[in-house]
Design a protein around this motif. Structure first.
Motif, PDB file in Angstrom:
ATOM      1  N   MET A 139     105.592  34.286   1.407  1.00 43.02           N
ATOM      2  CA  MET A 139     106.923  34.945   1.918  1.00 43.02           C
ATOM      3  C   MET A 139     107.944  34.202   1.862  1.00 43.02           C
ATOM      4  SD  MET A 139     107.411  37.165   5.271  1.00 43.02           S
ATOM      5  CE  MET A 139     108.823  36.891   6.122  1.00 43.02           C
ATOM      6  N   SER A 140     108.156  33.540   0.692  1.00 42.81           N
ATOM      7  CA  SER A 140     109.351  32.705   0.508  1.00 42.81           C
ATOM      8  C   SER A 140     110.540  33.484   0.478  1.00 42.81           C
ATOM      9  CB  SER A 140     109.360  31.666  -0.494  1.00 42.81           C
ATOM     10  OG  SER A 140     110.378  30.872  -0.598  1.00 42.81           O
ATOM     11  N   LYS A 141     111.795  33.274   1.017  1.00 38.81           N
ATOM     12  CA  LYS A 141     112.882  33.998   0.757  1.00 38.81           C
ATOM     13  C   LYS A 141     114.067  33.080   0.257  1.00 38.81           C
ATOM     14  CE  LYS A 141     112.560  37.344   4.326  1.00 38.81           C
ATOM     15  NZ  LYS A 141     113.090  38.454   4.711  1.00 38.81           N
ATOM     16  N   ASN A 142     113.257  32.032  -0.507  1.00 36.82           N
ATOM     17  CA  ASN A 142     113.980  31.162  -1.605  1.00 36.82           C
ATOM     18  C   ASN A 142     114.948  30.400  -0.460  1.00 36.82           C
ATOM     19  OD1 ASN A 142     113.032  32.032  -3.898  1.00 36.82           O
ATOM     20  ND2 ASN A 142     114.315  33.989  -4.087  1.00 36.82           N
ATOM     21  N   VAL A 143     114.368  29.733   0.481  1.00 36.34           N
ATOM     22  CA  VAL A 143     115.359  28.925   1.363  1.00 36.34           C
ATOM     23  C   VAL A 143     115.453  27.822   0.790  1.00 36.34           C
ATOM     24  CG1 VAL A 143     115.145  27.585   3.411  1.00 36.34           C
ATOM     25  CG2 VAL A 143     114.324  29.953   3.371  1.00 36.34           C
ATOM     26  N   VAL A 144     116.842  27.182   0.759  1.00 33.48           N
ATOM     27  CA  VAL A 144     117.197  25.930   0.104  1.00 33.48           C
ATOM     28  C   VAL A 144     117.092  25.051   1.059  1.00 33.48           C
ATOM     29  CG1 VAL A 144     119.059  24.808  -0.921  1.00 33.48           C
ATOM     30  CG2 VAL A 144     118.820  27.105  -1.359  1.00 33.48           C
ATOM     31  N   TYR A 145     116.033  24.155   1.362  1.00 33.87           N
ATOM     32  CA  TYR A 145     115.724  23.226   2.659  1.00 33.87           C
ATOM     33  C   TYR A 145     116.931  22.468   2.691  1.00 33.87           C
ATOM     34  CZ  TYR A 145     113.240  19.758   5.094  1.00 33.87           C
ATOM     35  OH  TYR A 145     113.034  18.920   6.075  1.00 33.87           O
ATOM     36  N   ASP A 146     117.449  21.609   1.593  1.00 35.04           N
ATOM     37  CA  ASP A 146     118.271  20.767   1.731  1.00 35.04           C
ATOM     38  C   ASP A 146     119.744  21.082   2.423  1.00 35.04           C
ATOM     39  OD1 ASP A 146     116.795  18.739   0.755  1.00 35.04           O
ATOM     40  OD2 ASP A 146     117.225  18.937  -1.089  1.00 35.04           O
ATOM     41  N   ALA A 147     119.907  22.483   2.290  1.00 37.56           N
ATOM     42  CA  ALA A 147     121.211  23.285   3.038  1.00 37.56           C
ATOM     43  C   ALA A 147     120.917  23.624   4.423  1.00 37.56           C
ATOM     44  CB  ALA A 147     121.791  24.437   2.207  1.00 37.56           C
ATOM     45  N   LEU A 148     119.771  23.628   4.735  1.00 42.57           N
ATOM     46  CA  LEU A 148     119.464  23.951   6.316  1.00 42.57           C
ATOM     47  C   LEU A 148     120.016  23.033   7.214  1.00 42.57           C
ATOM     48  CD1 LEU A 148     115.853  25.114   6.091  1.00 42.57           C
ATOM     49  CD2 LEU A 148     117.757  26.515   6.351  1.00 42.57           C
ATOM     50  N   PHE A 149     120.655  23.604   8.526  1.00 46.84           N
ATOM     51  CA  PHE A 149     120.838  22.764   9.630  1.00 46.84           C
ATOM     52  C   PHE A 149     119.651  22.063   9.772  1.00 46.84           C
ATOM     53  CE2 PHE A 149     124.592  25.707  10.335  1.00 46.84           C
ATOM     54  CZ  PHE A 149     125.461  24.909  10.685  1.00 46.84           C
ATOM     55  N   PRO A 150     120.086  20.739  10.515  1.00 49.18           N
ATOM     56  CA  PRO A 150     118.798  20.040  10.857  1.00 49.18           C
ATOM     57  C   PRO A 150     117.886  20.629  11.804  1.00 49.18           C
ATOM     58  CG  PRO A 150     120.815  18.720  10.945  1.00 49.18           C
ATOM     59  CD  PRO A 150     121.208  19.971  10.506  1.00 49.18           C
ATOM     60  N   ILE A 151     118.186  21.468  12.719  1.00 50.00           N
ATOM     61  CA  ILE A 151     117.194  22.003  13.661  1.00 50.00           C
ATOM     62  C   ILE A 151     116.027  22.902  12.975  1.00 50.00           C
ATOM     63  CG2 ILE A 151     118.904  23.945  14.276  1.00 50.00           C
ATOM     64  CD1 ILE A 151     116.091  22.053  16.467  1.00 50.00           C
ATOM     65  N   TYR A 152     116.573  23.798  11.855  1.00 50.66           N
ATOM     66  CA  TYR A 152     116.045  24.495  10.970  1.00 50.66           C
ATOM     67  C   TYR A 152     115.091  23.551  10.201  1.00 50.66           C
ATOM     68  CZ  TYR A 152     118.517  28.077  13.217  1.00 50.66           C
ATOM     69  OH  TYR A 152     119.159  29.326  14.181  1.00 50.66           O
ATOM     70  N   SER A 186     106.175  25.783   9.471  1.00 47.59           N
ATOM     71  CA  SER A 186     106.357  26.450   8.055  1.00 47.59           C
ATOM     72  C   SER A 186     107.634  27.352   8.041  1.00 47.59           C
ATOM     73  CB  SER A 186     105.063  27.399   7.762  1.00 47.59           C
ATOM     74  OG  SER A 186     105.181  28.650   8.498  1.00 47.59           O
ATOM     75  N   GLU A 187     107.659  27.491   6.820  1.00 45.80           N
ATOM     76  CA  GLU A 187     109.298  28.429   6.335  1.00 45.80           C
ATOM     77  C   GLU A 187     109.169  29.739   6.742  1.00 45.80           C
ATOM     78  OE1 GLU A 187     110.738  30.199   2.351  1.00 45.80           O
ATOM     79  OE2 GLU A 187     110.594  27.968   2.242  1.00 45.80           O
ATOM     80  N   GLU A 188     107.759  30.308   6.793  1.00 44.98           N
ATOM     81  CA  GLU A 188     107.662  31.742   7.575  1.00 44.98           C
ATOM     82  C   GLU A 188     108.212  31.880   8.804  1.00 44.98           C
ATOM     83  OE1 GLU A 188     104.451  35.197   7.463  1.00 44.98           O
ATOM     84  OE2 GLU A 188     103.943  33.496   6.482  1.00 44.98           O
ATOM     85  N   ASN A 189     107.661  30.997   9.576  1.00 45.81           N
ATOM     86  CA  ASN A 189     107.676  30.961  11.219  1.00 45.81           C
ATOM     87  C   ASN A 189     109.095  30.504  11.434  1.00 45.81           C
ATOM     88  OD1 ASN A 189     104.883  32.019  11.766  1.00 45.81           O
ATOM     89  ND2 ASN A 189     104.086  30.138  11.334  1.00 45.81           N
ATOM     90  N   MET A 190     109.577  29.600  10.643  1.00 47.13           N
ATOM     91  CA  MET A 190     111.058  29.247  10.956  1.00 47.13           C
ATOM     92  C   MET A 190     111.856  30.374  10.894  1.00 47.13           C
ATOM     93  SD  MET A 190     113.957  28.503   9.174  1.00 47.13           S
ATOM     94  CE  MET A 190     113.718  28.202   7.465  1.00 47.13           C
ATOM     95  N   LEU A 191     111.608  31.310   9.476  1.00 50.02           N
ATOM     96  CA  LEU A 191     112.457  32.316   9.425  1.00 50.02           C
ATOM     97  C   LEU A 191     112.376  33.338  10.583  1.00 50.02           C
ATOM     98  CD1 LEU A 191     112.079  32.789   5.443  1.00 50.02           C
ATOM     99  CD2 LEU A 191     114.086  31.919   6.863  1.00 50.02           C
ATOM    100  N   LYS A 192     111.093  33.571  11.137  1.00 54.94           N
ATOM    101  CA  LYS A 192     110.838  34.502  12.043  1.00 54.94           C
ATOM    102  C   LYS A 192     111.555  34.036  13.670  1.00 54.94           C
ATOM    103  CE  LYS A 192     106.169  36.015  10.728  1.00 54.94           C
ATOM    104  NZ  LYS A 192     104.737  35.859  11.409  1.00 54.94           N
ATOM    105  N   ILE A 193     111.475  32.886  13.812  1.00 53.21           N
ATOM    106  CA  ILE A 193     112.173  32.291  14.961  1.00 53.21           C
ATOM    107  C   ILE A 193     113.874  32.475  14.825  1.00 53.21           C
ATOM    108  CG2 ILE A 193     112.984  29.825  16.121  1.00 53.21           C
ATOM    109  CD1 ILE A 193     109.763  29.022  15.499  1.00 53.21           C
ATOM    110  N   TYR A 194     114.200  32.187  13.562  1.00 51.50           N
ATOM    111  CA  TYR A 194     115.584  32.356  13.122  1.00 51.50           C
ATOM    112  C   TYR A 194     116.003  33.815  13.389  1.00 51.50           C
ATOM    113  CZ  TYR A 194     119.832  33.215  10.380  1.00 51.50           C
ATOM    114  OH  TYR A 194     121.093  33.497  10.133  1.00 51.50           O
ATOM    115  N   SER A 195     115.209  34.805  13.007  1.00 49.93           N
ATOM    116  CA  SER A 195     115.799  36.176  13.045  1.00 49.93           C
ATOM    117  C   SER A 195     115.463  36.388  14.545  1.00 49.93           C
ATOM    118  CB  SER A 195     114.876  37.073  11.942  1.00 49.93           C
ATOM    119  OG  SER A 195     113.574  36.979  12.359  1.00 49.93           O
ATOM    120  N   TYR A 196     114.547  36.078  15.226  1.00 45.01           N
ATOM    121  CA  TYR A 196     114.387  36.497  16.571  1.00 45.01           C
ATOM    122  C   TYR A 196     115.611  35.878  17.458  1.00 45.01           C
ATOM    123  CZ  TYR A 196     112.138  37.779  20.905  1.00 45.01           C
ATOM    124  OH  TYR A 196     111.970  38.620  22.151  1.00 45.01           O
ATOM    125  N   TRP A 197     115.846  34.627  17.513  1.00 47.32           N
ATOM    126  CA  TRP A 197     116.642  34.060  18.441  1.00 47.32           C
ATOM    127  C   TRP A 197     117.889  33.450  17.868  1.00 47.32           C
ATOM    128  CZ3 TRP A 197     111.465  31.790  19.673  1.00 47.32           C
ATOM    129  CH2 TRP A 197     111.101  32.349  21.030  1.00 47.32           C
TER     130      TRP A 197
END
Length: 80
Positions: free
Chosen positions: A1-14, A22-33
């Motif tokens: 379930m990749s949303k084409n996340v550009v890893y190098d452009a993410l804030f360090p915490i993400y 994992s990317e999928e769970n990181m996106l869930k955490i991001y959308s929730y909190w």
């Protein structure tokens, strides 16, 4: 379930979350909190919930100290 996340452009915490859960769970955490600020306790276990467990335990104080991360004195005092 990749949303084409550009890893190098993410804030360090993400980036760290992506690496840890994992990317999928990181996106869930991001959308929730997202936008929220919170801090995590230094302790994993709630002292009030832990007291009856300690009283019922037959494990040595030394092992309980390692397991729960509380001081020897706290463990000893709360097993009484």
């Amino acid at each position: 379930m990749s949303k084409n996340v550009v890893y190098d452009a993410l804030f360090p915490i993400y980036q760290e979350l992506n690496d840890l859960v994992s990317e999928e769970n990181m996106l869930k955490i991001y959308s929730y909190w997202r936008g929220s600020q919170f801090s995590l306790s230094m302790r994993l276990y709630d002292s009030k919930q832990l007291r009856p467990i300690l009283k019922a335990s037959r494990t040595s104080n030394k092992d309980l100290i390692r397991l729960y991360g509380y001081s020897e004195r706290w463990i000893r005092d709360n097993r009484r």
